[in-house]
Design an enzyme around this catalytic site. Sequence first.
Site, PDB file in Angstrom:
ATOM      1  N   ASP A   1       0.864  -1.167   0.000  1.00  0.00           N
ATOM      2  CA  ASP A   1       0.000   0.000   0.000  1.00  0.00           C
ATOM      3  C   ASP A   1       0.908   1.227   0.000  1.00  0.00           C
ATOM      4  OD1 ASP A   1      -2.818   1.146   2.036  1.00  0.00           O
ATOM      5  OD2 ASP A   1      -2.207   1.573  -0.009  1.00  0.00           O
ATOM      6  N   SER A   2       0.337   2.375  -0.377  1.00  0.00           N
ATOM      7  CA  SER A   2       1.184   3.558  -0.611  1.00  0.00           C
ATOM      8  C   SER A   2       1.480   4.339   0.660  1.00  0.00           C
ATOM      9  CB  SER A   2       0.474   4.504  -1.578  1.00  0.00           C
ATOM     10  OG  SER A   2      -0.876   4.685  -1.144  1.00  0.00           O
ATOM     11  N   GLY A   3       0.707   4.080   1.721  1.00  0.00           N
ATOM     12  CA  GLY A   3       1.014   4.720   2.996  1.00  0.00           C
ATOM     13  C   GLY A   3       0.079   5.828   3.408  1.00  0.00           C
ATOM     14  N   GLY A   4      -0.675   6.381   2.481  1.00  0.00           N
ATOM     15  CA  GLY A   4      -1.551   7.507   2.812  1.00  0.00           C
ATOM     16  C   GLY A   4      -2.599   7.153   3.841  1.00  0.00           C
ATOM     17  N   PHE A   5      -3.161   5.974   3.684  1.00  0.00           N
ATOM     18  CA  PHE A   5      -4.230   5.547   4.598  1.00  0.00           C
ATOM     19  C   PHE A   5      -3.704   5.455   6.023  1.00  0.00           C
ATOM     20  CE2 PHE A   5      -8.252   3.538   5.433  1.00  0.00           C
ATOM     21  CZ  PHE A   5      -8.010   2.666   6.475  1.00  0.00           C
TER      22      PHE A   5
ATOM     23  N   ASP B   1      -2.856   8.195  -2.245  1.00  0.00           N
ATOM     24  CA  ASP B   1      -4.229   8.697  -2.375  1.00  0.00           C
ATOM     25  C   ASP B   1      -4.683   9.288  -1.045  1.00  0.00           C
ATOM     26  OD1 ASP B   1      -4.152   6.225  -1.066  1.00  0.00           O
ATOM     27  OD2 ASP B   1      -6.241   5.815  -1.527  1.00  0.00           O
TER      28      ASP B   1
ATOM     29  N   GLN C   1     -11.593   6.570  -5.722  1.00  0.00           N
ATOM     30  CA  GLN C   1     -12.169   7.173  -4.544  1.00  0.00           C
ATOM     31  C   GLN C   1     -13.564   7.716  -4.892  1.00  0.00           C
ATOM     32  OE1 GLN C   1     -11.132   6.857  -1.567  1.00  0.00           O
ATOM     33  NE2 GLN C   1      -8.994   6.246  -1.794  1.00  0.00           N
TER      34      GLN C   1
ATOM     35  N   GLY D   1     -11.407   3.808  -0.246  1.00  0.00           N
ATOM     36  CA  GLY D   1     -12.403   4.640   0.424  1.00  0.00           C
ATOM     37  C   GLY D   1     -13.592   3.863   0.933  1.00  0.00           C
TER      38      GLY D   1
ATOM     39  N   ASP E   1      -7.594  -7.679   0.713  1.00  0.00           N
ATOM     40  CA  ASP E   1      -6.659  -7.755   1.845  1.00  0.00           C
ATOM     41  C   ASP E   1      -7.429  -7.343   3.085  1.00  0.00           C
ATOM     42  OD1 ASP E   1      -6.307  -4.593   1.557  1.00  0.00           O
ATOM     43  OD2 ASP E   1      -5.419  -5.256   3.463  1.00  0.00           O
TER      44      ASP E   1
HETATM   45  C1  1WK Z   1      -9.705  -1.697   6.720  1.00  0.00           C
HETATM   46  N1  1WK Z   1     -10.374  -0.904   5.738  1.00  0.00           N
HETATM   47  C2  1WK Z   1      -9.653  -0.243   4.806  1.00  0.00           C
HETATM   48  N2  1WK Z   1      -8.302  -0.352   4.680  1.00  0.00           N
HETATM   49  C3  1WK Z   1      -7.995   0.510   3.664  1.00  0.00           C
HETATM   50  C4  1WK Z   1      -6.744   0.834   3.136  1.00  0.00           C
HETATM   51  C5  1WK Z   1      -5.493   0.265   3.761  1.00  0.00           C
HETATM   52  C6  1WK Z   1      -5.212  -1.105   3.490  1.00  0.00           C
HETATM   53  C7  1WK Z   1      -3.830  -1.356   4.118  1.00  0.00           C
HETATM   54  O1  1WK Z   1      -3.864  -1.124   5.530  1.00  0.00           O
HETATM   55  C8  1WK Z   1      -3.257  -2.184   6.238  1.00  0.00           C
HETATM   56  O2  1WK Z   1      -4.198  -2.799   7.058  1.00  0.00           O
HETATM   57  C9  1WK Z   1      -4.696  -1.954   8.083  1.00  0.00           C
HETATM   58  C10 1WK Z   1      -2.790  -3.154   5.222  1.00  0.00           C
HETATM   59  O3  1WK Z   1      -1.401  -3.098   5.175  1.00  0.00           O
HETATM   60  C11 1WK Z   1      -3.387  -2.720   3.914  1.00  0.00           C
HETATM   61  O4  1WK Z   1      -2.408  -2.681   2.926  1.00  0.00           O
HETATM   62  C12 1WK Z   1      -6.686   1.804   2.102  1.00  0.00           C
HETATM   63  N3  1WK Z   1      -5.456   2.151   1.574  1.00  0.00           N
HETATM   64  C13 1WK Z   1      -5.403   3.137   0.645  1.00  0.00           C
HETATM   65  N4  1WK Z   1      -4.210   3.499   0.132  1.00  0.00           N
HETATM   66  N5  1WK Z   1      -6.525   3.770   0.173  1.00  0.00           N
HETATM   67  C14 1WK Z   1      -7.763   3.440   0.612  1.00  0.00           C
HETATM   68  O5  1WK Z   1      -8.763   4.036   0.159  1.00  0.00           O
HETATM   69  C15 1WK Z   1      -7.877   2.416   1.622  1.00  0.00           C
HETATM   70  C16 1WK Z   1      -9.129   2.044   2.133  1.00  0.00           C
HETATM   71  C17 1WK Z   1      -9.173   1.091   3.175  1.00  0.00           C
HETATM   72  N6  1WK Z   1     -10.202   0.591   3.893  1.00  0.00           N
END
Ligand code: 1WK
Length: 375
Positions: A95-99, A149, A192, A219, A269
């Site tokens: 994942d890119s890290g923004g979340f 994102d 998104q 999202g 995931d």
């Molecule tokens: C739980 N719900 C949820 N997780 C999300 C994640 C993290 C998943 C990432 O977060 C980590 O798990 C918490 C894992 O490593 C995974 O790669 C998201 N990541 C990004 N970049 N953009 C999103 O819109 C997004 C939405 C999510 N909704």
Amino acid sequence: MTDSVPFGFNLLAQDDTARTGVITTPRGTIRTPAFMPVGTAATVKAMYPDQVRDLGADVVLGNTYHLMLRPGPERMARLGGLHRFMNWDRPILTDSGGFQVMSLSALRKIDEQGVTFRSHIDGTAHHMSPERSIEIQGLLGSDIQMQLDECVRLPADHAAIEKAMHLSLRWAERCRVAFGEQPGRALFGIVQGGDVPALRVESARALTDLDLKGYAVGGLAVGEPQEVMFAMIETVEPHLPAAKPRYLMGVGTPDDILGAVARGIDMFDCVMPTRAGRHGLAYTRHGRVNLRNARHAEDTAPLDEASTCPAARDYSRAYLHHLVRSNEILGMMLLTWNNLAYYQDLMAGARAAIRDGRYADYCTSTRAGWARSER
Ligand SMILES: CNc1nc2c(CC[C@H]3O[C@@H](OC)[C@H](O)[C@@H]3O)c3nc(N)[nH]c(=O)c3cc2[nH]1
């Protein structure tokens, strides 16, 4: 790793909107629909890599936010990259890290340039631009990279959702430029648009025009009801290219996954199976079982005598109850193993059912099994 094998996706069969296929990468193939165990800090918690492989996982997740803070991307590159570091030689999606910045770090700020934040580990200040996120994922050696994102938590107002979606589109373009041409690797865009259909369609169409190698639906799984999540998937699906993989981020329960596969999602995931395992919860064909509950104290039956996973077949519920109540490490290990095996069995069953054109029946019988739950 050789770049000789280009990143690709072959659709094998469809059953209504459900699909099954194979993603090819230089590090191996990914059978879809696929569940990707989460390995946030370069480990699928409480699991050995070869156990993760043996239970059927073709790909695991790494996380840019956590790994950029510790051990750091340049150090990871000096150590030979994430695959060698964690002894996993198959595909890795990062994942890119923004979340995580938005959910884990303090003092964060988002502007056109990127995200500025303080580490939740040691409070040091960091800035991550779309370009830096792609650079970090490259230093990690990630096979499937996600654009940077902005994911908006729901409920949110229309203006905030629109602003974040448009920013994410501009960042997708910048990530595409930074990623350049890497035949053996993939950059995925992230759709998104919150719970606003028109914004979801605009995001999907604009990302499709960038001709990326795959598309995530982001999202979601951020607090909305399941029916809203399913409605957004149904809204977006017709506007995503059928020939590219679709990844629903952060999802979900077995029921979420069955429903999302039916609506055209290929990759998932979720921390659920691993996190629940560490908290004494078992996912089984008969539904969820809370091993902390005293009613298991003298139950000599295993979680599932028909399972091929030793954790489900060779240990009594009484023993698992004891381990959980005693907070023993082995309890976390066995329940994590059981849960990941159950998720992989669920996906393998879905792939076979779609191939045979009986996915609707598969969902009905699987859900019926859960209803017999709470043994
Ligand atoms: C739980 N719900 C949820 N997780 C999300 C994640 C993290 C998943 C990432 O977060 C980590 O798990 C918490 C894992 O490593 C995974 O790669 C998201 N990541 C990004 N970049 N953009 C999103 O819109 C997004 C939405 C999510 N909704």
